[in-house]
Design a protein around this motif. Structure first.
Motif, mmCIF file in Angstrom:
data_model
loop_
_atom_site.group_PDB
_atom_site.id
_atom_site.type_symbol
_atom_site.label_atom_id
_atom_site.label_comp_id
_atom_site.label_asym_id
_atom_site.label_seq_id
_atom_site.Cartn_x
_atom_site.Cartn_y
_atom_site.Cartn_z
ATOM 1 N N GLY A 10 1.045 -1.225 -0.092
ATOM 2 C CA GLY A 10 -0.080 0.030 -0.108
ATOM 3 C C GLY A 10 0.914 0.901 0.054
ATOM 4 N N ARG A 11 0.047 2.463 -0.201
ATOM 5 C CA ARG A 11 1.002 3.546 -0.426
ATOM 6 C C ARG A 11 1.580 3.924 0.837
ATOM 7 N NH1 ARG A 11 -1.106 9.234 -2.862
ATOM 8 N NH2 ARG A 11 0.796 10.464 -2.790
ATOM 9 N N HIS A 12 1.205 3.696 1.917
ATOM 10 C CA HIS A 12 1.548 4.113 3.317
ATOM 11 C C HIS A 12 1.965 3.137 4.143
ATOM 12 C CE1 HIS A 12 0.843 8.166 2.038
ATOM 13 N NE2 HIS A 12 -0.637 7.852 1.960
ATOM 14 N N ALA A 13 2.072 1.926 3.632
ATOM 15 C CA ALA A 13 1.938 0.608 4.455
ATOM 16 C C ALA A 13 3.540 0.422 5.055
ATOM 17 C CB ALA A 13 1.572 -0.672 3.742
ATOM 18 N N GLY A 14 4.494 0.918 4.117
ATOM 19 C CA GLY A 14 5.943 0.725 4.576
ATOM 20 C C GLY A 14 6.284 -0.668 4.619
ATOM 21 N N VAL A 15 5.617 -1.635 3.832
ATOM 22 C CA VAL A 15 6.070 -3.095 4.179
ATOM 23 C C VAL A 15 6.357 -3.242 2.479
ATOM 24 C CG1 VAL A 15 5.253 -5.177 4.525
ATOM 25 C CG2 VAL A 15 4.710 -3.481 6.025
ATOM 26 N N LEU A 16 7.428 -4.080 2.269
ATOM 27 C CA LEU A 16 7.772 -4.513 0.959
ATOM 28 C C LEU A 16 7.624 -6.139 1.060
ATOM 29 C CD1 LEU A 16 10.797 -2.585 -0.245
ATOM 30 C CD2 LEU A 16 8.133 -2.224 -0.844
ATOM 31 N N VAL A 17 6.945 -6.784 0.015
ATOM 32 C CA VAL A 17 6.901 -8.269 -0.122
ATOM 33 C C VAL A 17 8.062 -8.794 -1.122
ATOM 34 C CG1 VAL A 17 5.548 -10.140 -0.733
ATOM 35 C CG2 VAL A 17 4.546 -8.346 0.594
ATOM 36 N N LEU A 18 8.717 -9.685 -0.783
ATOM 37 C CA LEU A 18 9.906 -10.146 -1.648
ATOM 38 C C LEU A 18 9.151 -11.537 -2.501
ATOM 39 C CD1 LEU A 18 13.023 -9.890 0.335
ATOM 40 C CD2 LEU A 18 12.092 -8.056 -1.276
ATOM 41 N N THR A 19 9.129 -11.260 -3.668
ATOM 42 C CA THR A 19 8.461 -12.432 -4.499
ATOM 43 C C THR A 19 9.703 -13.103 -5.311
ATOM 44 O OG1 THR A 19 6.381 -11.476 -4.629
ATOM 45 C CG2 THR A 19 6.937 -13.276 -6.031
ATOM 46 N N LEU A 20 9.819 -14.651 -5.371
ATOM 47 C CA LEU A 20 10.899 -15.224 -6.107
ATOM 48 C C LEU A 20 9.941 -15.671 -7.253
ATOM 49 C CD1 LEU A 20 12.658 -17.216 -3.418
ATOM 50 C CD2 LEU A 20 13.625 -15.107 -4.487
ATOM 51 N N VAL A 21 10.564 -15.376 -8.610
ATOM 52 C CA VAL A 21 9.655 -15.572 -9.712
ATOM 53 C C VAL A 21 10.753 -16.442 -10.398
ATOM 54 C CG1 VAL A 21 8.780 -14.759 -11.850
ATOM 55 C CG2 VAL A 21 8.332 -13.566 -9.717
ATOM 56 N N ALA A 22 10.542 -17.703 -11.072
ATOM 57 C CA ALA A 22 11.263 -18.641 -11.793
ATOM 58 C C ALA A 22 11.172 -18.003 -13.277
ATOM 59 C CB ALA A 22 10.584 -19.865 -11.683
ATOM 60 N N ILE A 23 12.392 -17.972 -13.861
ATOM 61 C CA ILE A 23 12.197 -17.726 -15.287
ATOM 62 C C ILE A 23 13.154 -18.580 -16.018
ATOM 63 C CG2 ILE A 23 12.244 -15.204 -14.684
ATOM 64 C CD1 ILE A 23 15.004 -14.674 -15.366
ATOM 65 N N ALA A 24 13.026 -18.654 -17.298
ATOM 66 C CA ALA A 24 13.887 -19.679 -18.182
ATOM 67 C C ALA A 24 15.204 -19.117 -18.107
ATOM 68 C CB ALA A 24 13.084 -19.485 -19.464
ATOM 69 N N PRO A 25 16.202 -20.114 -18.319
ATOM 70 C CA PRO A 25 17.778 -19.692 -18.395
ATOM 71 C C PRO A 25 17.783 -19.285 -19.697
ATOM 72 C CG PRO A 25 17.384 -21.995 -18.690
ATOM 73 C CD PRO A 25 16.057 -21.535 -18.263
ATOM 74 N N CYS A 26 18.689 -18.153 -19.971
ATOM 75 C CA CYS A 26 18.986 -17.618 -21.310
ATOM 76 C C CYS A 26 20.533 -17.916 -21.670
ATOM 77 C CB CYS A 26 18.655 -16.043 -21.302
ATOM 78 S SG CYS A 26 17.099 -15.916 -20.850
ATOM 79 N N ALA A 27 21.389 -17.105 -21.111
ATOM 80 C CA ALA A 27 22.730 -17.003 -21.685
ATOM 81 C C ALA A 27 23.417 -18.321 -21.229
ATOM 82 C CB ALA A 27 23.608 -15.715 -21.076
ATOM 83 N N GLY A 28 22.889 -18.926 -20.401
ATOM 84 C CA GLY A 28 23.606 -20.268 -19.923
ATOM 85 C C GLY A 28 23.577 -21.382 -21.027
ATOM 86 N N GLN A 29 22.198 -21.277 -21.840
ATOM 87 C CA GLN A 29 21.889 -22.297 -22.872
ATOM 88 C C GLN A 29 22.547 -21.866 -24.136
ATOM 89 O OE1 GLN A 29 20.558 -24.932 -22.452
ATOM 90 N NE2 GLN A 29 20.075 -24.857 -20.249
ATOM 91 N N THR A 30 22.871 -22.728 -25.051
ATOM 92 C CA THR A 30 23.553 -22.728 -26.312
ATOM 93 C C THR A 30 22.626 -23.117 -27.522
ATOM 94 O OG1 THR A 30 24.710 -24.552 -26.164
ATOM 95 C CG2 THR A 30 26.031 -22.660 -25.335
ATOM 96 N N VAL A 31 21.889 -24.024 -27.133
ATOM 97 C CA VAL A 31 20.975 -24.572 -28.335
ATOM 98 C C VAL A 31 19.722 -24.902 -27.967
ATOM 99 C CG1 VAL A 31 20.740 -26.331 -30.114
ATOM 100 C CG2 VAL A 31 23.216 -25.633 -29.377
ATOM 101 N N SER A 32 18.749 -24.407 -28.636
ATOM 102 C CA SER A 32 17.123 -24.608 -28.377
ATOM 103 C C SER A 32 16.695 -25.931 -29.549
ATOM 104 C CB SER A 32 16.385 -23.637 -28.290
ATOM 105 O OG SER A 32 16.400 -22.892 -27.070
ATOM 106 N N THR A 33 16.136 -27.136 -29.313
ATOM 107 C CA THR A 33 15.705 -28.028 -30.289
ATOM 108 C C THR A 33 14.457 -27.846 -30.333
ATOM 109 O OG1 THR A 33 17.911 -29.025 -29.618
ATOM 110 C CG2 THR A 33 16.012 -30.231 -31.154
ATOM 111 N N TRP A 34 13.933 -27.935 -31.786
ATOM 112 C CA TRP A 34 12.688 -27.757 -32.185
ATOM 113 C C TRP A 34 11.905 -29.163 -31.513
ATOM 114 C CZ3 TRP A 34 9.129 -24.131 -33.301
ATOM 115 C CH2 TRP A 34 8.020 -24.281 -33.777
ATOM 116 N N ALA A 35 10.950 -29.144 -30.723
ATOM 117 C CA ALA A 35 10.077 -30.201 -29.886
ATOM 118 C C ALA A 35 8.933 -30.591 -30.655
ATOM 119 C CB ALA A 35 10.179 -30.043 -28.595
ATOM 120 N N ASN A 36 8.208 -29.624 -31.374
ATOM 121 C CA ASN A 36 6.882 -29.864 -31.668
ATOM 122 C C ASN A 36 6.735 -30.617 -33.050
ATOM 123 O OD1 ASN A 36 4.139 -29.521 -32.489
ATOM 124 N ND2 ASN A 36 4.034 -27.503 -31.551
#
Length: 518
Positions: A10-36
């Motif tokens: 809230g604007r005056h609550a003074g509290v922050l919530v830390l949220t952990l969001v999983a995302i796909a790896p990017c630079a660490g991968q070198t090849v993506s293979t078509w799977a469909n």
């Protein structure tokens, strides 16, 4: 990988919530293979394994790999929303078609490093799709064709292109450009040792960038073909094109523009146009068309026009066969290297039409060949429709004891070696003041031996004396000097007196150490 999101409650609550969001790896991968297995959207991460879209905003360094059986249609996003830039694109088997969204603007796929098609992999670029890459390799070697095709309405910029390669014996490698398609590239190499390699422009346009080179075929290699058909346009770069091995350039009903030199490098290789197809070609001003021993350039009924300072250079049994007229301009050159060891060869140039002569006829004898004997003869040009004009100048080789004769007959140009007269230092069949000039200009030389009358390898006074004794009538004795005083009027008179003996076919002078007939 995880991302931290800071969200105020809230604007005056003074509290922050830390949220952990999983995302796909990017630079660490070198090849993506078509799977469909059924095809789908290139930009849908669910079609790839791992689930990253090669070249999107997240994973710009990813490479795309298609390794599957059967056929797939892969739809690209609209260029208005996203342009994908995968690092590499590889197709190792199966057939993949790149398609633009229906009813939307064109789609663009920029491949950052290179495209590799291997072992029967096939890639088709569809209508309204643009494919860009700095390098492309198409390798044969599988049980099916390895091919990149640009369908009608597609475009591409391919950088350096190699068609051929791959191990073992297998099917062909091919690049095909269809009607209403424009593709540009840089250096082009076609051919390998074991697979037929083809670049085919069928009604479309293929343009090399300036200064680019093209190589069609390899020494000892398999068939290599650069073909333009059905009203297509092939524009080759200023770096020139070389045809070698079992290489061939074919023009059927289309246009080929050579911006640089053209070299047919060895026996059995050719540039060919389909007779009567309406094919046209143009050679850059001051360029050289070289046809090596055993090679052949065949042209259709359109005039072969070399009137802009071009050089046509033919060696041994190398030849040009023109179904139409052939024109040499005043600034052009016909250079023929004569094989004196061959008992007989076909004419160097054959035309079913009319031949217009001009420029320089330049004859060369290759090093190591036996010297021609009197009576040696070669047909240089055969013209079913006869000749117009004549050569403006001649450069003929110096051969001890030989006088060259060039005869323009009704349907052929003949080169004949005759026995030279003693003192005839410019090999024109006359002994006159022109021969003295040759002796004077080469006095003391051990390399320019046109006036070496006694054959001792040096131009000296004895050679002058031989010329003087051969004059008719003999001149009065004069004091020898580099240019004897008082001889001018005498020599001119002798030249006039000898004019009655002058053959009707030519007159000669020495130009830059070689014989020039005028």
């Amino acid at each position: 990988m995880f991302r931290l999101d800071f969200s105020p409650l809230g604007r005056h609550a003074g509290v922050l919530v830390l949220t952990l969001v999983a995302i796909a790896p990017c630079a660490g991968q070198t090849v993506s293979t078509w799977a469909n297995v059924g095809g789908g959207l290139f930009s849908d991460a669910g079609n790839w394994s791992p689930q990253n879209v090669p070249g999107d905003d997240c994973c710009v360094a990813e490479s795309a790999r298609f390794d599957l059986a059967g056929q797939r249609t892969v739809e690209l996003p609209s260029a208005l929303s996203t342009t994908l830039s995968p690092h590499r694109l590889t197709v190792t088997q199966g057939q993949v078609s790149l398609a633009a969204p229906f009813g939307l603007s064109e789609s663009i796929l920029d491949v950052d490093d290179r495209i590799d098609l291997q072992s029967g992999g096939r890639l088709t670029v569809g209508d309204r799709v643009t494919l860009n890459t700095p390098a492309l390799a198409i390798q044969g070697g599988a049980t099916s064709l390895t091919q990149l095709s640009f369908a009608t309405g597609a475009t591409g910029s391919l950088g350096s292109v190699e068609v051929g390669g791959g191990g073992g014996v297998g099917q062909d490698a091919s690049l095909t450009i269809l009607d209403e398609t424009e593709v540009g590239l840089d250096d082009l190499s076609i051919g390998d040792t074991s697979h037929t390699s083809v670049v085919s422009v069928v009604g479309g346009t293929l343009t090399q960038s300036p200064a680019s080179i093209a190589a069609v075929g390899t020494a000892g290699g398999a068939t290599a073909l650069l073909a333009v058909t059905d009203g297509g346009l092939l524009q080759l770069g200023t770096g020139g094109v070389t045809v070698a091995g079992a290489g061939r350039i074919l023009n059927s009903g289309s246009e080929v523009q050579f911006a640089g030199d053209v070299t047919l490098a060895a026996g059995g290789f050719s540039y060919r146009e389909t007779v009567g197809s309406g094919a046209t070609r143009s050679f850059a001003a001051s360029s050289t068309l070289s046809v090596a021993d055993g090679a052949q350039a065949t042209f259709d009924a359109a005039t072969l026009d070399l009137s802009a300072g071009q050089t046509l250079s033919l060696a041994g049994s190398g030849k040009v066969d023109a179904a139409g007229d052939f024109t040499l301009g005043t600034e052009s050159r016909l250079h023929v290297t004569i094989d004196t060891s061959a008992a007989s060869v076909d004419p160097s140039v054959s035309s079913a039409g009319e031949v217009t002569l001009g420029g320089v006829l330049d004859i060369e004898l290759p090093t190591g060949q036996p010297a021609p004997a009197p009576g040696f003869q070669r047909t240089l040009i055969a013209a079913a429709g006869g000749f117009v004009g004549g050569f403006d100048n001649f450069l003929l080789p110096a051969v001890a004891g030989i006088s060259w004769q060039v005869d323009v007959l009704p349907t052929s140009v003949e080169l004949t070696a005759a026995e030279a007269l003693p003192g005839d230092y410019n090999s024109d069949g006359l002994v006159n003041v022109a021969d003295y000039t040759v002796w004077r200009d080469s006095l003391d030389s051990t390399s320019a031996l046109f006036a070496d009358g006694d054959g001792n390898g040096r131009i000296e006074i004895a050679d002058y004396n031989l010329w003087r004794q051969a004059m008719l009538p003999p001149p009065a004795a004069v004091a020898l000097a580099p240019e004897p005083a008082g001889m001018t009027l005498l020599l001119l008179a002798m030249a006039t007196a000898n004019r009655a003996r002058r053959p009707r076919w030519l007159a000669c002078s020495i130009t830059h150490g070689r014989l020039a007939l005028q």
